[in-house]
Design a protein around this motif. Sequence first.
Motif, PDB file in Angstrom:
ATOM      1  N   MET A 176     -31.981  -5.044  35.410  1.00 23.46           N
ATOM      2  CA  MET A 176     -32.526  -6.024  36.149  1.00 23.46           C
ATOM      3  C   MET A 176     -33.091  -7.207  36.123  1.00 23.46           C
ATOM      4  O   MET A 176     -32.976  -7.770  35.302  1.00 23.46           O
ATOM      5  N   THR A 177     -32.627  -8.684  37.060  1.00 15.99           N
ATOM      6  CA  THR A 177     -33.142  -9.565  37.416  1.00 15.99           C
ATOM      7  C   THR A 177     -34.301 -10.442  37.661  1.00 15.99           C
ATOM      8  O   THR A 177     -35.100  -9.551  38.755  1.00 15.99           O
ATOM      9  N   ASP A 178     -34.748 -11.290  36.453  1.00 18.39           N
ATOM     10  CA  ASP A 178     -35.910 -11.834  37.181  1.00 18.39           C
ATOM     11  C   ASP A 178     -35.952 -12.974  37.649  1.00 18.39           C
ATOM     12  O   ASP A 178     -35.492 -13.810  37.652  1.00 18.39           O
ATOM     13  N   HIS A 179     -36.907 -12.429  38.784  1.00 21.77           N
ATOM     14  CA  HIS A 179     -36.957 -13.476  39.413  1.00 21.77           C
ATOM     15  C   HIS A 179     -38.107 -14.905  39.293  1.00 21.77           C
ATOM     16  O   HIS A 179     -38.106 -15.731  40.318  1.00 21.77           O
ATOM     17  N   ASN A 180     -38.430 -14.569  38.484  1.00 19.18           N
ATOM     18  CA  ASN A 180     -39.566 -15.675  38.278  1.00 19.18           C
ATOM     19  C   ASN A 180     -38.787 -16.641  37.026  1.00 19.18           C
ATOM     20  O   ASN A 180     -39.661 -17.835  36.815  1.00 19.18           O
ATOM     21  N   ILE A 181     -37.475 -16.134  36.618  1.00 24.11           N
ATOM     22  CA  ILE A 181     -37.343 -17.440  36.030  1.00 24.11           C
ATOM     23  C   ILE A 181     -37.097 -18.638  36.159  1.00 24.11           C
ATOM     24  O   ILE A 181     -36.021 -18.366  37.654  1.00 24.11           O
ATOM     25  N   PRO A 182     -37.033 -20.123  35.693  1.00 27.15           N
ATOM     26  CA  PRO A 182     -37.344 -20.936  36.709  1.00 27.15           C
ATOM     27  C   PRO A 182     -35.808 -21.351  36.734  1.00 27.15           C
ATOM     28  O   PRO A 182     -35.089 -21.327  36.280  1.00 27.15           O
ATOM     29  N   ALA A 209     -24.749 -24.184  41.052  1.00 23.46           N
ATOM     30  CA  ALA A 209     -23.688 -23.285  42.014  1.00 23.46           C
ATOM     31  C   ALA A 209     -23.913 -22.609  43.558  1.00 23.46           C
ATOM     32  O   ALA A 209     -23.181 -22.689  44.019  1.00 23.46           O
ATOM     33  N   TYR A 210     -25.415 -22.817  43.595  1.00 17.32           N
ATOM     34  CA  TYR A 210     -25.644 -22.538  45.250  1.00 17.32           C
ATOM     35  C   TYR A 210     -25.331 -23.050  46.367  1.00 17.32           C
ATOM     36  O   TYR A 210     -24.681 -22.784  47.336  1.00 17.32           O
ATOM     37  N   PRO A 270     -23.995 -16.724  41.342  1.00 21.62           N
ATOM     38  CA  PRO A 270     -24.041 -14.787  40.892  1.00 21.62           C
ATOM     39  C   PRO A 270     -25.152 -14.116  42.511  1.00 21.62           C
ATOM     40  O   PRO A 270     -26.306 -14.830  42.158  1.00 21.62           O
ATOM     41  N   ALA A 271     -24.742 -13.272  42.309  1.00 26.28           N
ATOM     42  CA  ALA A 271     -25.970 -12.594  43.173  1.00 26.28           C
ATOM     43  C   ALA A 271     -26.804 -11.874  43.340  1.00 26.28           C
ATOM     44  O   ALA A 271     -27.812 -11.953  43.312  1.00 26.28           O
ATOM     45  N   GLU A 272     -27.202 -11.615  41.696  1.00 29.28           N
ATOM     46  CA  GLU A 272     -28.101 -11.669  41.619  1.00 29.28           C
ATOM     47  C   GLU A 272     -29.438 -12.431  41.124  1.00 29.28           C
ATOM     48  O   GLU A 272     -30.041 -11.805  40.864  1.00 29.28           O
ATOM     49  N   ARG A 273     -29.011 -13.567  41.581  1.00 28.59           N
ATOM     50  CA  ARG A 273     -29.555 -15.230  40.975  1.00 28.59           C
ATOM     51  C   ARG A 273     -30.072 -15.690  42.654  1.00 28.59           C
ATOM     52  O   ARG A 273     -30.640 -16.453  42.822  1.00 28.59           O
ATOM     53  N   ARG A 274     -29.147 -14.984  43.752  1.00 30.25           N
ATOM     54  CA  ARG A 274     -29.167 -15.974  44.992  1.00 30.25           C
ATOM     55  C   ARG A 274     -29.878 -15.422  45.015  1.00 30.25           C
ATOM     56  O   ARG A 274     -31.051 -16.738  45.793  1.00 30.25           O
ATOM     57  N   VAL A 275     -31.138 -14.603  45.722  1.00 22.93           N
ATOM     58  CA  VAL A 275     -32.535 -14.238  46.191  1.00 22.93           C
ATOM     59  C   VAL A 275     -33.569 -15.040  45.291  1.00 22.93           C
ATOM     60  O   VAL A 275     -34.080 -15.796  46.337  1.00 22.93           O
ATOM     61  N   ALA A 276     -33.039 -14.993  44.079  1.00 27.66           N
ATOM     62  CA  ALA A 276     -34.279 -15.988  43.270  1.00 27.66           C
ATOM     63  C   ALA A 276     -34.151 -17.267  43.687  1.00 27.66           C
ATOM     64  O   ALA A 276     -35.486 -18.578  43.633  1.00 27.66           O
ATOM     65  N   VAL A 277     -33.145 -18.239  43.878  1.00 31.80           N
ATOM     66  CA  VAL A 277     -33.364 -19.240  44.208  1.00 31.80           C
ATOM     67  C   VAL A 277     -33.293 -19.940  45.059  1.00 31.80           C
ATOM     68  O   VAL A 277     -33.997 -20.939  45.671  1.00 31.80           O
ATOM     69  N   GLU A 278     -33.363 -18.655  46.288  1.00 30.05           N
ATOM     70  CA  GLU A 278     -33.989 -19.362  47.665  1.00 30.05           C
ATOM     71  C   GLU A 278     -35.488 -19.267  47.537  1.00 30.05           C
ATOM     72  O   GLU A 278     -36.329 -19.844  49.010  1.00 30.05           O
TER      73      GLU A 278
END
Length: 256
Positions: A1-7, A15-16, A22-30
């Motif tokens: 599971m990806t932690d969306h709270n990671i800065p 990269a964005y 990576p797809a698992e970080r895209r939502v977190a970056v947005e």
Amino acid sequence: MTDHNIPVTEDELHAYVDNELPAERRVAVEAWLAAHPDDAARVTSWRTMSDALHAKYAAVADEPVPARLSVDQLSRPPRRWMMGAIAASLLAFAVGGGVGWAVRGASATPSVFANFTGDALEAHKLYVVEVRHPVEVAGSERAHLQQWLTKRCGWQVRAPELGDSGLKLVGGRLLPGPTGPASFLMYETASGERFTIFASRAETETTQMRYAASGSNGALFWADRGVGYVVSGGTDRDRLTQVARLVYDQNEKAGL
């Protein structure tokens, strides 16, 4: 599971923009961008620049890697006769106050010289006064900066070590150049004196070095192996020559 709270890091923002996240970080970056308007503005600026450069200069990035950048070529020792000639010419330039630094080949045409120094000095004046955002990629990410600019510009971009002149790498950014993408590197001393190195593909293979000035800013231009370089700083020619010589020597040793 990806932690969306990671800065979100600077690399992830780039990269964005490049659609390489990576797809698992895209939502977190947005989500991060939605909560951090300054970063969102930077990303928008990068994407606008990237789209404009891609539209105009995609063919440059798609060109095959030049033979001079092969592993065999880059591993060759420096051309010592060339370094000696450059050193002698630089001495004549510094002592005589002339504008001839004979790399090899003829002087730059007026249009090439004017285009390069004009673009470089405008960029220099625009960004050396910036405090918060003078560069896109910080000097602490030297390896990433070199890799990113090399990919975008289409030749091997190297950020030289200028510690012998008291200069530390601040970072760099991608800019439009006279004939395509340009790399832009910024350095500064402990006292805040800043120099920049602007480089882009040149229409001529090699040229002599020439000096230009605009107000309180000076620049030294030369072209070598199809790439034009401009070192910009103050109007002290001796100081500019010292920095330019370090840049040239390190490029020569690296086979650039």
